[in-house]
Design an enzyme around this catalytic site. Structure first.
Site, mmCIF file in Angstrom:
data_model
loop_
_atom_site.group_PDB
_atom_site.id
_atom_site.type_symbol
_atom_site.label_atom_id
_atom_site.label_comp_id
_atom_site.label_asym_id
_atom_site.label_seq_id
_atom_site.Cartn_x
_atom_site.Cartn_y
_atom_site.Cartn_z
ATOM 1 N N HIS A 266 0.822 -1.223 0.000
ATOM 2 C CA HIS A 266 0.000 0.000 0.000
ATOM 3 C C HIS A 266 0.852 1.267 0.000
ATOM 4 O O HIS A 266 0.551 2.237 0.703
ATOM 5 C CB HIS A 266 -0.947 0.004 1.206
ATOM 6 C CG HIS A 266 -2.019 -1.055 1.118
ATOM 7 N ND1 HIS A 266 -3.132 -0.901 0.324
ATOM 8 C CD2 HIS A 266 -2.129 -2.280 1.693
ATOM 9 C CE1 HIS A 266 -3.900 -1.985 0.439
ATOM 10 N NE2 HIS A 266 -3.307 -2.841 1.242
ATOM 11 N N ASP A 337 -0.402 -5.035 5.992
ATOM 12 C CA ASP A 337 -1.427 -5.884 5.367
ATOM 13 C C ASP A 337 -1.179 -6.063 3.873
ATOM 14 O O ASP A 337 -0.499 -5.265 3.239
ATOM 15 C CB ASP A 337 -2.824 -5.274 5.571
ATOM 16 C CG ASP A 337 -2.931 -3.878 4.974
ATOM 17 O OD1 ASP A 337 -1.957 -3.115 5.095
ATOM 18 O OD2 ASP A 337 -3.968 -3.568 4.373
ATOM 19 N N GLU A 338 -1.755 -7.116 3.358
ATOM 20 C CA GLU A 338 -1.905 -7.349 1.926
ATOM 21 C C GLU A 338 -0.616 -7.196 1.111
ATOM 22 O O GLU A 338 -0.564 -6.473 0.131
ATOM 23 C CB GLU A 338 -2.991 -6.423 1.354
ATOM 24 C CG GLU A 338 -4.365 -6.757 1.890
ATOM 25 C CD GLU A 338 -5.477 -6.001 1.167
ATOM 26 O OE1 GLU A 338 -6.415 -6.686 0.702
ATOM 27 O OE2 GLU A 338 -5.409 -4.774 1.061
ATOM 28 N N ILE A 339 0.421 -7.905 1.547
ATOM 29 C CA ILE A 339 1.627 -7.935 0.711
ATOM 30 C C ILE A 339 1.355 -8.892 -0.439
ATOM 31 O O ILE A 339 1.002 -10.057 -0.231
ATOM 32 C CB ILE A 339 2.846 -8.379 1.535
ATOM 33 C CG1 ILE A 339 3.127 -7.295 2.579
ATOM 34 C CG2 ILE A 339 4.056 -8.616 0.636
ATOM 35 C CD1 ILE A 339 4.010 -7.763 3.693
#
Ligand SMILES: *[C@@H]1O[C@H](CO)[C@@H](O)[C@H](O)[C@H]1NC(C)=O
Ligand SMILES: *[C@@H]1O[C@H](CO)[C@@H](O)[C@H](O)[C@H]1NC(C)=O
Ligand SMILES: *[C@@H]1O[C@H](CO)[C@@H](O)[C@H](O)[C@H]1NC(C)=O
Ligand SMILES: *[C@@H]1O[C@H](CO)[C@@H](O)[C@H](O)[C@H]1NC(C)=O
Ligand SMILES: *[C@@H]1O[C@H](CO)[C@@H](O)[C@H](O)[C@H]1NC(C)=O
Ligand SMILES: *[C@@H]1O[C@H](CO)[C@@H](O)[C@H](O)[C@H]1NC(C)=O
Ligand SMILES: *[C@@H]1O[C@H](CO)[C@@H](O)[C@H](O)[C@H]1NC(C)=O
EC number: 3.2.1.52
Length: 582
Positions: A266, A337-339
């Site tokens: 992100h 989050d969300e790698i």
């Protein structure tokens, strides 16, 4: 006591109307119209007295409490709230007018931080012109002021219940809202209005997801290029002075401002200033013909910090150092989050690392091992999204995250992941997307999306294309028990919850309606629960109060969405699925 009233003719007309209306056969409990409902409230006979036009609030001086006292007094004297269903209350003929609310605070020095005591009591006697609000801390006093302000209603004169006794304290210490100001920008005034509404709902943590891949609106003194180049423009930034305004406003409303600087994923917007530290920046997120697993980001807007580049850490330390200096809050949210593996794999150095048997998780461990101790050295407790520990492909060994310095925020798989987190000994903040995501249910945002072709071509079609659809109704939010399935010991590790407004499809035009009154639903559940004395869910009774509270919020300038046709509210019980008297 004898009544000693000078009533204008307009006022007596109002009183007559008032007495006519109160003959409606409502129970006394429905007159307990405070939101969120206090833990205990006793009001044996529904009597009210007149609030003197000279009403004052006496309180010890305190930098943040004193402005709140001034604000509440003005609000109480000028709001003139008129309930949609007038409370069934008679004017006491023996009570003097209420002249003074006296606040006493035991510990004036307790700072606004996690686990500060927010309890208060409120006593409005029948035979005295003074009400009392004792609290442990100034933050508890602010909660009590809000409760008192909600008890006052009427045009002229103002009325306030007498013979009323409240003791109150939250069930959960952490009650927040996440606002994402990267996907779309919100001017400072919108943030202040949100914080003000939070305070009215006794919410105490504004979790500011300030940066993401789409824009970097936070102007940092040591790294000005990030916002200069990564924001949506000079008129869409938060200067250090803006942040100071927001933080001070939060303090005067009993709301902590918890910053989140999400990384290493992100972070596409960081590449505008530092292209060398970001992998896969500004690439198409899901190349044609590729598998979902090989996409470059979880949504359009690519870019992740490169854990192998030493410059990454130079920039990050400046960013974290500045953010910690700007926000006094003791928690620092570092994202995590969300790698997305595809984004890191797009970088040649990382490719080479992986080809030598390095793993994606080792890359994240290197990243965490370099940043986490630094944040802890700045005396902050680090909050991460659950992914950092629970992701299937990219996660760190728990030994990198000592529980005394780490809190995990959960968003997947409802109660299951909360259980995983607390049973591993970590404190949890619950933001389950199945219950607490306020953005869901508005479709998806990528363009030229074939899932909308008839006939439906995607499994998502039942959710109208929204990955986390359907829309989370206030009932879904109200009824969620964030400690579901946990042992009492595990429940102690659940600090509380946050509803989230991710802003891909939200901006100032819809801010209030997306948040309110659904955030109010969580506010009550986390403050005093969602069950009555017998243990039954109290959503039926809550709806009547929430209707009134929504009406009151609208009159305060918060554009909360309606829950029912006005007719239902004016005809109590008639819109229930089962008639109350059946
Ligand atoms: C309010 O205060 C003024 C001046 O102090 C006094 O004249 C007036 O009677 C008071 N009114 C009430 C309703 O107590
Ligand atoms: C208000 O007073 C009327 C007349 O004295 C009485 O019949 C009624 O029950 C009272 N209402 C409440 C809510 O106490
Ligand atoms: C990678 O791991 C495999 C299997 O464990 C091993 O045979 C190989 O030598 C390793 N390669 C490198 C470059 O370390
Ligand atoms: C973490 O970093 C420290 C030095 O800061 C190093 O000694 C340690 O080996 C690292 N741990 C791992 C598992 O990489
Ligand atoms: C660190 O934070 C704690 C509260 O979390 C505070 O009591 C303490 O004074 C802080 N220490 C320093 C050196 O700032
Ligand atoms: C939680 O776990 C239960 C039992 O394994 C499973 O049936 C359920 O589907 C899970 N819930 C979610 C939201 O994943
Ligand atoms: C939409 O996507 C389809 C499939 O990739 C492509 O054939 C079509 O040209 C696209 N249309 C537009 C308007 O971009």
């Amino acid at each position: 006591m004898t009544r000693n009233l000078v009533i204008s003719s307009r006022c007596s007309l109002f009183l007559i109307l008032f007495f006519l209306l109160v003959s409606a056969s409502l129970t006394a409990t429905s007159a307990q119209w405070i939101w969120p409902k206090p833990r205990t409230l006793s009001w044996p006979s529904p009597l009210a007295t007149i609030l003197s036009p000279n009403f004052t609030i006496s309180s010890p001086y305190h930098q943040h409490l004193s402005p709140a006292v001034k604000r509440y007094r003005l609000q109480i004297l000028t709001e003139h709230h008129r309930p949609l269903v007038p409370p069934p209350v008679n004017l006491s003929n023996s009570s003097p007018h209420l002249q003074v609310l006296t606040i006493t605070v035991k510990d004036l020095a307790a700072p606004l931080q996690h686990s500060v005591d927010e309890s208060y009591a409120l006593v409005i006697p029948t035979a005295s012109s003074t009400a009392n609000l004792p609290a442990e801390t100034v933050w508890g006093a602010m909660r009590g002021l809000e409760t008192f302000s909600q008890l006052v209603w009427g045009l002229k004169p103002l009325l306030v219940p007498v013979g009323l006794d409240v003791w109150d304290s939250p069930l959960f210490e952490h009650r927040g809202i996440i606002l994402d100001t990267s996907r779309n920008y919100y001017p400072v005034d919108d943030i202040l209005r949100t914080i003000k509404a939070m305070s009215a709902n006794k919410l105490n943590v504004f979790h500011w997801h300030v940066t993401d891949s789409h824009s970097f609106p936070l102007m940092l003194p040591s790294e000005p290029a990030l916002a200069e180049k990564g924001s949506y423009g000079n008129d869409m930034l938060y200067s250090p002075a803006d942040v100071a305004t927001i933080v001070r406003f939060g303090l005067e409303h009993g709301v902590r401002v918890l910053p989140e600087i999400d990384s290493p994923a992100h972070t596409g917007s960081w590449a505008e200033a530092y292209p060398d530290i970001v992998t896969c920046a500004n690439m198409f997120w899901w190349p044609a013909e590729s598998e979902w697993a090989d996409r470059l980001a979880s949504e359009p807007g690519t870019g992740q910090l490169n854990p192998l580049n030493p410059n990454t850490y130079q920039v990050l330390k400046n960013v974290i150092g500045d953010a910690v200096a700007l926000f006094p809050e003791r928690f620092f949210h570092a994202g995590g989050d969300e790698i997305i593996p595809g984004c890191w794999k797009a970088d040649p150095a990382i490719q080479s690392f992986l080809s030598k048997n390095g793993t994606l998780s080792q890359l994240l461990e290197k990243f965490v091992n370099t940043t986490f101790p630094y944040i802890v050295s700045l005396n902050r407790t680090v909050v991460y999204w659950e992914d950092i520990l629970l992701d299937a492909d990219v996660k760190v060994d728990p030994s990198f995250l000592p529980p005394e310095h780490t809190i995990l925020q959960t968003w997947n798989k409802g109660p299951n992941n909360t259980k995983l987190i607390v049973s591993s000994g970590y404190r949890a903040i619950v933001s389950s997307s199945e219950f607490y995501y306020l953005d869901c249910g508005h479709g998806d945002f990528p363009g030229n999306d074939s899932q909308y072709d008839p006939p439906p071509t995607s499994d998502d079609s039942g959710n109208g294309g929204s990955w986390c659809g359907p829309f989370k109704t206030w009932q879904t939010i109200y009824n969620y028990d964030i400690a579901y399935g946990l042992t009492p010991e595990e429940t102690k590790l659940v600090l509380g919850g946050e509803v989230a407004l991710w802003s891909e499809q939200a901006d100032p035009t819809v801010l209030d309606v997306r948040i309110w009154p659904r955030a109010s639903a969580m506010a009550e559940t986390l403050w005093s629960g969602n069950r009555d004395e017998s243990g039954k869910k109290r959503y039926a009774e809550a709806m009547d109060r929430l209707n009134e509270w929504r009406h009151r919020m609208v009159n305060k300038g918060i554009r909360a969405e309606p829950l029912q046709p006005l007719w239902c509210i004016k005809n109590p019980g008639m819109c229930n699925t089962v008639h109350p008297s059946d």
